[in-house]
Design a protein around this motif. Structure first.
Motif, PDB file in Angstrom:
ATOM      1  N   GLU A   4      -4.457  15.228   0.901  1.00 41.58           N
ATOM      2  CA  GLU A   4      -5.847  14.899   1.200  1.00 41.58           C
ATOM      3  C   GLU A   4      -6.497  14.100   0.064  1.00 41.58           C
ATOM      4  OE1 GLU A   4      -6.571  18.933   3.889  1.00 41.58           O
ATOM      5  OE2 GLU A   4      -7.634  18.645   2.011  1.00 41.58           O
ATOM      6  N   LYS A   5      -6.183  14.538  -1.183  1.00 38.54           N
ATOM      7  CA  LYS A   5      -6.759  13.835  -2.324  1.00 38.54           C
ATOM      8  C   LYS A   5      -6.240  12.399  -2.388  1.00 38.54           C
ATOM      9  CE  LYS A   5      -7.516  15.904  -6.269  1.00 38.54           C
ATOM     10  NZ  LYS A   5      -7.383  16.570  -7.577  1.00 38.54           N
ATOM     11  N   LYS A   6      -4.925  12.220  -2.136  1.00 36.71           N
ATOM     12  CA  LYS A   6      -4.345  10.888  -2.179  1.00 36.71           C
ATOM     13  C   LYS A   6      -4.904  10.019  -1.047  1.00 36.71           C
ATOM     14  CE  LYS A   6      -1.411   7.939  -3.979  1.00 36.71           C
ATOM     15  NZ  LYS A   6      -1.525   7.493  -5.350  1.00 36.71           N
ATOM     16  N   ALA A   7      -5.041  10.619   0.144  1.00 38.21           N
ATOM     17  CA  ALA A   7      -5.571   9.860   1.276  1.00 38.21           C
ATOM     18  C   ALA A   7      -6.998   9.399   1.004  1.00 38.21           C
ATOM     19  CB  ALA A   7      -5.520  10.723   2.548  1.00 38.21           C
ATOM     20  N   GLU A   8      -7.785  10.290   0.412  1.00 36.99           N
ATOM     21  CA  GLU A   8      -9.170   9.930   0.086  1.00 36.99           C
ATOM     22  C   GLU A   8      -9.203   8.822  -0.960  1.00 36.99           C
ATOM     23  OE1 GLU A   8     -11.794  10.894   1.582  1.00 36.99           O
ATOM     24  OE2 GLU A   8     -13.234   9.872   0.285  1.00 36.99           O
ATOM     25  N   TYR A   9      -8.280   8.941  -1.937  1.00 39.35           N
ATOM     26  CA  TYR A   9      -8.204   7.931  -2.987  1.00 39.35           C
ATOM     27  C   TYR A   9      -7.830   6.567  -2.396  1.00 39.35           C
ATOM     28  CZ  TYR A   9      -6.355   5.372  -6.986  1.00 39.35           C
ATOM     29  OH  TYR A   9      -6.095   4.424  -7.925  1.00 39.35           O
ATOM     30  N   LEU A  10      -6.824   6.570  -1.486  1.00 36.47           N
ATOM     31  CA  LEU A  10      -6.408   5.318  -0.865  1.00 36.47           C
ATOM     32  C   LEU A  10      -7.538   4.716  -0.029  1.00 36.47           C
ATOM     33  CD1 LEU A  10      -2.779   6.223   0.269  1.00 36.47           C
ATOM     34  CD2 LEU A  10      -3.467   4.823  -1.677  1.00 36.47           C
ATOM     35  N   LYS A  11      -8.297   5.592   0.634  1.00 35.79           N
ATOM     36  CA  LYS A  11      -9.432   5.121   1.425  1.00 35.79           C
ATOM     37  C   LYS A  11     -10.464   4.457   0.520  1.00 35.79           C
ATOM     38  CE  LYS A  11     -12.956   6.764   4.676  1.00 35.79           C
ATOM     39  NZ  LYS A  11     -13.494   7.950   5.389  1.00 35.79           N
ATOM     40  N   GLU A  12     -10.740   5.102  -0.612  1.00 38.46           N
ATOM     41  CA  GLU A  12     -11.695   4.541  -1.568  1.00 38.46           C
ATOM     42  C   GLU A  12     -11.187   3.204  -2.120  1.00 38.46           C
ATOM     43  OE1 GLU A  12     -13.304   8.883  -3.226  1.00 38.46           O
ATOM     44  OE2 GLU A  12     -12.141   7.541  -4.480  1.00 38.46           O
ATOM     45  N   GLN A  13      -9.857   3.151  -2.375  1.00 43.35           N
ATOM     46  CA  GLN A  13      -9.284   1.915  -2.908  1.00 43.35           C
ATOM     47  C   GLN A  13      -9.394   0.778  -1.894  1.00 43.35           C
ATOM     48  OE1 GLN A  13      -7.990   1.268  -6.116  1.00 43.35           O
ATOM     49  NE2 GLN A  13      -9.152   3.170  -6.406  1.00 43.35           N
ATOM     50  N   ASP A  14      -9.157   1.117  -0.612  1.00 42.46           N
ATOM     51  CA  ASP A  14      -9.295   0.093   0.423  1.00 42.46           C
ATOM     52  C   ASP A  14     -10.721  -0.457   0.461  1.00 42.46           C
ATOM     53  OD1 ASP A  14      -6.690   0.248   1.131  1.00 42.46           O
ATOM     54  OD2 ASP A  14      -6.996   1.605   2.834  1.00 42.46           O
ATOM     55  N   ALA A  15     -11.690   0.471   0.378  1.00 42.68           N
ATOM     56  CA  ALA A  15     -13.093   0.043   0.395  1.00 42.68           C
ATOM     57  C   ALA A  15     -13.409  -0.806  -0.832  1.00 42.68           C
ATOM     58  CB  ALA A  15     -14.012   1.265   0.456  1.00 42.68           C
ATOM     59  N   LEU A  16     -12.851  -0.384  -1.991  1.00 45.18           N
ATOM     60  CA  LEU A  16     -13.084  -1.122  -3.238  1.00 45.18           C
ATOM     61  C   LEU A  16     -12.463  -2.527  -3.158  1.00 45.18           C
ATOM     62  CD1 LEU A  16     -14.178  -1.146  -6.111  1.00 45.18           C
ATOM     63  CD2 LEU A  16     -12.010  -0.109  -6.856  1.00 45.18           C
ATOM     64  N   ARG A  17     -11.258  -2.603  -2.575  1.00 45.70           N
ATOM     65  CA  ARG A  17     -10.604  -3.918  -2.455  1.00 45.70           C
ATOM     66  C   ARG A  17     -11.404  -4.843  -1.532  1.00 45.70           C
ATOM     67  NH1 ARG A  17      -5.957  -0.494  -1.800  1.00 45.70           N
ATOM     68  NH2 ARG A  17      -4.714  -0.408  -3.699  1.00 45.70           N
ATOM     69  N   ARG A  69       0.848  -1.204   0.000  1.00 46.45           N
ATOM     70  CA  ARG A  69       0.000   0.000   0.000  1.00 46.45           C
ATOM     71  C   ARG A  69       0.875   1.243   0.000  1.00 46.45           C
ATOM     72  NH1 ARG A  69      -4.344   1.732   4.698  1.00 46.45           N
ATOM     73  NH2 ARG A  69      -4.896   3.735   3.783  1.00 46.45           N
ATOM     74  N   GLU A  70       0.508   2.216  -0.841  1.00 46.64           N
ATOM     75  CA  GLU A  70       1.270   3.477  -0.918  1.00 46.64           C
ATOM     76  C   GLU A  70       1.035   4.297   0.334  1.00 46.64           C
ATOM     77  OE1 GLU A  70       2.010   7.114  -4.058  1.00 46.64           O
ATOM     78  OE2 GLU A  70       0.551   5.539  -4.470  1.00 46.64           O
ATOM     79  N   GLN A  71       2.126   4.896   0.894  1.00 46.86           N
ATOM     80  CA  GLN A  71       2.038   5.673   2.120  1.00 46.86           C
ATOM     81  C   GLN A  71       1.566   7.086   1.838  1.00 46.86           C
ATOM     82  OE1 GLN A  71       2.625   4.325   5.122  1.00 46.86           O
ATOM     83  NE2 GLN A  71       2.818   2.405   4.003  1.00 46.86           N
ATOM     84  N   PRO A  72       0.895   7.742   2.838  1.00 44.87           N
ATOM     85  CA  PRO A  72       0.475   9.145   2.670  1.00 44.87           C
ATOM     86  C   PRO A  72       1.682  10.039   2.484  1.00 44.87           C
ATOM     87  CG  PRO A  72      -0.601   8.128   4.566  1.00 44.87           C
ATOM     88  CD  PRO A  72       0.458   7.180   4.107  1.00 44.87           C
ATOM     89  N   LEU A  73       1.467  11.179   1.836  1.00 50.39           N
ATOM     90  CA  LEU A  73       2.541  12.136   1.575  1.00 50.39           C
ATOM     91  C   LEU A  73       2.861  12.934   2.814  1.00 50.39           C
ATOM     92  CD1 LEU A  73       1.304  13.462  -1.855  1.00 50.39           C
ATOM     93  CD2 LEU A  73       3.084  11.784  -1.439  1.00 50.39           C
ATOM     94  N   ASP A 111      -6.040  13.602 -11.629  1.00 49.35           N
ATOM     95  CA  ASP A 111      -6.701  12.488 -10.954  1.00 49.35           C
ATOM     96  C   ASP A 111      -5.827  11.964  -9.819  1.00 49.35           C
ATOM     97  OD1 ASP A 111      -8.775  12.719 -12.722  1.00 49.35           O
ATOM     98  OD2 ASP A 111      -7.938  11.242 -14.136  1.00 49.35           O
ATOM     99  N   ALA A 112      -6.481  11.556  -8.723  1.00 51.61           N
ATOM    100  CA  ALA A 112      -5.743  11.063  -7.549  1.00 51.61           C
ATOM    101  C   ALA A 112      -4.960   9.796  -7.871  1.00 51.61           C
ATOM    102  CB  ALA A 112      -6.722  10.806  -6.402  1.00 51.61           C
ATOM    103  N   GLU A 113      -5.470   8.974  -8.791  1.00 44.06           N
ATOM    104  CA  GLU A 113      -4.788   7.720  -9.092  1.00 44.06           C
ATOM    105  C   GLU A 113      -3.455   7.958  -9.804  1.00 44.06           C
ATOM    106  OE1 GLU A 113      -8.054   7.012 -12.411  1.00 44.06           O
ATOM    107  OE2 GLU A 113      -6.526   5.462 -12.496  1.00 44.06           O
ATOM    108  N   ASN A 114      -3.247   9.163 -10.374  1.00 51.04           N
ATOM    109  CA  ASN A 114      -2.000   9.479 -11.075  1.00 51.04           C
ATOM    110  C   ASN A 114      -0.975  10.130 -10.162  1.00 51.04           C
ATOM    111  OD1 ASN A 114      -3.011   8.498 -13.520  1.00 51.04           O
ATOM    112  ND2 ASN A 114      -3.987  10.463 -13.991  1.00 51.04           N
ATOM    113  N   ILE A 115      -1.320  10.314  -8.897  1.00 52.09           N
ATOM    114  CA  ILE A 115      -0.374  10.938  -7.954  1.00 52.09           C
ATOM    115  C   ILE A 115       0.692   9.906  -7.586  1.00 52.09           C
ATOM    116  CG2 ILE A 115      -0.086  11.940  -5.668  1.00 52.09           C
ATOM    117  CD1 ILE A 115      -2.922  13.027  -5.890  1.00 52.09           C
ATOM    118  N   VAL A 116       1.967  10.245  -7.871  1.00 52.67           N
ATOM    119  CA  VAL A 116       3.098   9.371  -7.557  1.00 52.67           C
ATOM    120  C   VAL A 116       3.861   9.990  -6.393  1.00 52.67           C
ATOM    121  CG1 VAL A 116       5.198   8.289  -8.413  1.00 52.67           C
ATOM    122  CG2 VAL A 116       3.251   8.644  -9.956  1.00 52.67           C
TER     123      VAL A 116
END
Length: 602
Positions: A115-128, A2-6, A54-59
């Motif tokens: 914040e955008k990345k954290a929200e994206y990761l949260k959504e991804q966790d829920a999706l997984r 899992r990618e870590q928050p910035l 898009d949040a998914e493109n944040i590296v």
């Protein structure tokens, strides 16, 4: 993983290069071909584009690199501000950097990205989690189908639909991926192996799966032929993912087929491991090299640098070490930044000390200018005096005091010297008119000096070197014993004398001049093609030339009014004359060296 928050607060100011692609894993090297932003504004612009995208493109690595680059630019700006602050005469420890409004903008953008990345990761966790629940439900249905042994033909299409549904369901996360896949394969194998599926359908399915897996093996073999092992390892991971998605093959060839794929994978994995082992070795070598450079630069004794030449030589050494540092690649991440900070700290300390030295030299030059200006004022006050003996002694004393004062700023050097010389010349011209009775003696002295020159010019080319040296020495002694000549002939007669002596010195190499010039010419030839070195050498020669000219002007001016009424006075006069000869010879040598350098500068 899992990618870590910035982290938006870190101020790591190490220079960085933005990565070209997302890293495969934490060991993958970051490529350095991407063009870096050239200013803080460009860094903020790129970060804003990331924040707006898009949040998914944040590296995370790219955002961190841009943030580090921003603080690198900021540190350079603060260093420049501090240098100006110190040059203005302020104490270095009193420096406080100006408020950087762009830093607030940076933190705002980074917070948006975080914040955008954290929200994206949260959504991804829920999706997984949802995907995991779906796959568990599909597996349960397959297990349920496998228990109805009486309706194979009717249940098989439903089983195939469940297979497709399972493939369509998205990622469940790396931690649970192997577990869910194992459960799925167990349910799938149970359906195939325990329920006696219609042989034609089963054989057809095995055939299609066999073709797909053989194609994957061929693709894996091609990866072993590539030169980019990092890319090959990433593509191999993709092939393994596809392998897991493909259904089973005939039971009798399953192990053999898997062994082939595993063997090809082992080749790529071994090369991948060797690549990173080699990279770790390079990083260790780079760490050793950078440590050596740190020790070399720390060995420079700044306190021992007392002159311009010593500071310039030390500066050359520092710049050379910096060029060597740039040529060395990265060390391991855990030590690279620390080594850079260690190396840069010594460089900063050196250039701060150098700036302080040049500042002190400037203050000394300004003080010398003040002292020489006072001497000018005193000489001007005496220029109208008619007390010839008393004023002559006073002016001689002023000229001696002038020689004791060091150099002044170059832009004032000629003007202040001209002012002092004109004041002295004004008095001695008046004295000369008053004492015109000495004219006849000066004319006789002129004839005597012409005779000395004629003697030197009459020396034949085949005369032995020792005899020539003896004649030149006797001529020099005779020349020094002859008194003043008419003022208007002074420079012309001396130039003729100097020309005659120089010709003999060069023709018979009386002072080893040829060897000296040969050595110097070899040194200059060694600098050919490096105009920076040539210009620095030329500047050094010009400074020496200007210093000799100033000394010569002072000596010649003293000769214009020096009296030798006593034995000690006559001795001083002779010494001054010898000094003039040496200075003119030195000036001629410097002129030739400067000309030689000019011929090599492109």
């Amino acid at each position: 993983m899992r990618e870590q928050p910035l982290d938006v607060e870190s101020k790591d100011a190490q220079d960085v290069t933005l990565p070209v692609n997302n890293p495969i894993d934490e060991n993958q090297e970051v490529k350095e071909e991407t063009l870096q932003p050239q200013s803080k504004a460009e860094v903020l612009s790129q970060l804003q584009q990331i924040a707006d995208g898009d949040a998914e493109n944040i590296v995370r690595d790219k955002v961190t690199a841009l943030k580090q680059l921003f603080y690198s630019f900021q540190r350079n700006e603060f260093a420049a501000q501090r240098e100006q602050f110190v040059e203005a005469g302020n104490a270095p420890e009193a420096f406080v950097p100006e408020k950087d409004s762009q830093e607030d903008t940076l933190k705002e953008i980074l917070n948006v990205i975080k914040e955008k990345k954290a929200e994206y990761l949260k959504e991804q966790d829920a999706l997984r989690q949802a995907n995991y629940d779906k796959k568990i439900a599909i597996i349960d249905k397959i297990v349920e189908l496998s228990q109805d042994t009486d309706n194979v033909n009717r249940l098989f299409p439903q089983f195939r639909e469940l297979q497709q549904e399972f493939k369509v369901v998205g990622d469940v996360g790396e931690q649970r991926n192997n577990d869910i896949w194992k459960k799925y394969k167990e349910a799938e194998e149970k359906f195939y192996d325990q329920l006696k599926v219609n042989k034609d359908l089963r054989d057809y399915d095995f055939k299609k799966n066999l073709e797909a897996k053989e194609l994957i093996i061929e693709q894996a073999k091609k990866l072993t032929e590539g030169t980019d092992i990092v890319v090959a390892a990433r593509l191999l991971q993709d092939l393994h993912a596809k392998w897991r998605e493909i259904g089973p093959v005939a039971k009798e060839i399953r192990e053999e087929l898997w062994a082939k794929f595993k063997d090809v994978s082992a080749i790529i994995n071994k090369r991948h491991q060797e690549y990173f082992e080699q990279r770790r070795q390079r990083e260790q070598e780079n760490e050793t090299a950078k440590t050596s450079l740190c020790e070399a630069i720390e060995a420079i004794d700044i306190d021992a640098l007392k002159t311009y030449a010593q500071w310039e030589q030390a500066t050359k050494t520092i710049l050379d070490l910096q060029q060597q540092w740039k040529a060395i690649g990265f060390a391991a991440k855990k030590v690279n930044n620390a080594l850079f900070d260690r190396f840069r700290a010594v460089c900063d300390k050196f250039f701060e000390a150098k700036a302080a030295f040049y500042k002190s030299v400037k203050e000394n030059l300004d003080e010398n200018l003040r002292l020489k200006t006072e001497l000018c004022e005193k000489a001007e006050a005496l220029s109208e005096s008619s007390e010839w003996k008393k004023t002559t002694d006073a002016l001689v004393k002023l000229q001696q005091d002038w020689k004791k004062v060091g150099a002044v700023p170059r832009k004032h050097s000629d003007a202040v010297w001209k002012r002092f010389q004109e004041a002295c010349d004004k008095f001695f011209e008046r004295k000369k008119k008053q004492l015109s009775g000495t004219r006849h003696v000066e004319v006789e002295n002129l004839k005597a000096k012409k005779a000395v020159i004629a003697t030197l010019n009459a020396i034949a080319a085949d005369t032995p070197k020792e005899e020539v040296a003896k004649v030149v020495k006797e001529a020099s002694a005779q020349w020094q014993q002859i008194g003043h000549v008419p003022f208007r002939d002074k420079d012309k007669i001396y130039e003729a004398y100097r020309t005659a002596v120089n010709r003999l010195y060069e023709q018979f190499d009386l002072s080893g001049a040829s060897a000296e010039f040969g050595k110097f010419e070899n040194s200059i030839a060694g600098m050919a093609g490096d105009n920076d070195k040539l210009y620095r050498e030329r500047e050094r020669m010009v400074r020496a030339y200007e210093q000799r000219m100033a000394e010569l002007s002072t000596c010649e001016n003293n000769l214009g009014f020096f009296t030798s009424s006593s034995k000690s006075g006559d001795s001083m006069l002779k010494e001054l004359q010898r000094r003039v000869v040496r200075l003119k010879e030195s000036i001629a040598t410097l002129e030739k060296k400067i000309k030689m350098i000019d011929e090599h500068i492109k």
